[in-house]
Design an enzyme around this catalytic site. Structure first.
Site, short mmCIF file in Angstrom:
data_model
loop_
_atom_site.label_atom_id
_atom_site.label_comp_id
_atom_site.label_asym_id
_atom_site.label_seq_id
_atom_site.Cartn_x
_atom_site.Cartn_y
_atom_site.Cartn_z
N ASP A 2 0.85 -1.18 0.00
CA ASP A 2 0.00 0.00 0.00
C ASP A 2 0.89 1.24 0.00
O ASP A 2 1.58 1.53 0.96
CB ASP A 2 -0.90 0.00 1.24
N TYR A 3 0.86 1.97 -1.12
CA TYR A 3 1.71 3.15 -1.24
C TYR A 3 1.02 4.42 -0.78
O TYR A 3 1.58 5.50 -0.84
CB TYR A 3 2.16 3.32 -2.70
N GLY A 4 -0.22 4.28 -0.31
CA GLY A 4 -0.97 5.43 0.16
C GLY A 4 -2.03 5.81 -0.84
O GLY A 4 -1.71 6.18 -1.98
N LYS A 7 -1.74 9.23 -2.59
CA LYS A 7 -0.52 9.59 -3.29
C LYS A 7 -0.70 9.52 -4.80
O LYS A 7 -1.21 8.54 -5.34
CB LYS A 7 0.63 8.67 -2.88
N ILE A 18 9.02 3.36 -8.23
CA ILE A 18 8.15 2.54 -9.08
C ILE A 18 6.82 3.25 -9.29
O ILE A 18 6.53 4.27 -8.65
CB ILE A 18 7.88 1.14 -8.48
#
Length: 211
Positions: A2-4, A7, A18
């Site tokens: 989970d990159y947010g 974002k 990435i």
């Protein structure tokens, strides 16, 4: 991973190197700053802070989406000048932000549109390529799939498409200013002096010699 959820692709690429292919989110983070030389800077800053913003606030712009309401409120407050500044009087303290989140006056809305059109054009001119050129790079297979170069072009394209969409939004709005409902009209309607079609309800008073 989970990159947010909030974002944008550019932030994920910068932070993690990435792109999240499973949840791409192209867009542009626009920062607006209240000019400190504004005659009403202190009053305007107080309004922003009381509504959870600061003198320099960032807003997420997405292709095909209208600007966030808070961003429009910030812009109208930033461009507030002349006779419209009566809305900064303390008597309107509890309502002024609601006023800003809707069209204030035609000159104010025109100033907002012009400022955003100028800013969007300047932002687009600052890129080293056009939207069509980036699309051609991705379409023609000139970049290795999954490479950092391809990811960078996709992120750049997402930013430009968001800014271009913003430009189109304000260009369209600038041609439709006469059709918008402004503070004065809303105020008169609340007082029962304008009907829903924008026609006065008090003309008969003058015709009949009542007023």
């Amino acid at each position: 991973m989970d990159y947010g959820p909030e974002k944008l692709d550019n932030a994920v690429l910068l932070d993690h190197g990435i792109m999240d292919a499973s949840n791409p989110k192209g867009g542009y983070s626009l920062t607006l700053s209240l000019p400190e030389d504004d005659r009403y800077y202190a009053d305007k800053l107080d309004i922003l802070e009381r509504n959870g913003l600061s003198g320099s606030s960032s807003f997420i712009i997405m292709r095909g989406q209208e600007p966030p309401m808070e961003m429009m409120g910030f812009l109208r407050l930033m461009q507030l000048s002349g006779s419209d500044c009566f809305l900064l009087e303390s008597i309107f303290e509890a309502e002024v932000w609601d006023f800003m989140c809707n069209p204030v006056s035609e000159p104010n809305e025109a100033a907002v549109c012009q400022a955003m059109m100028d800013g969007a054009k300047e932002a687009l001119a600052g890129y080293c390529s056009t939207i069509d050129e980036d699309l051609a790079l991705l379409r023609d297979g000139q970049l290795a799939s999954g490479s950092r170069e391809e990811m960078a072009v996709k992120v750049r394209l997402g930013e430009k498409e968001a800014v271009d969409s913003l430009l189109g939004y304000f260009e369209g709005r600038a041609t439709d200013l006469k059709a918008l409902e402004y503070y004065q009209d809303r105020r008169l309607k609340r007082l029962g002096l304008l009907d829903e079609d924008g026609k006065t309800t008090y003309d008969s008073f003058f015709k009949d010699g009542i007023a």
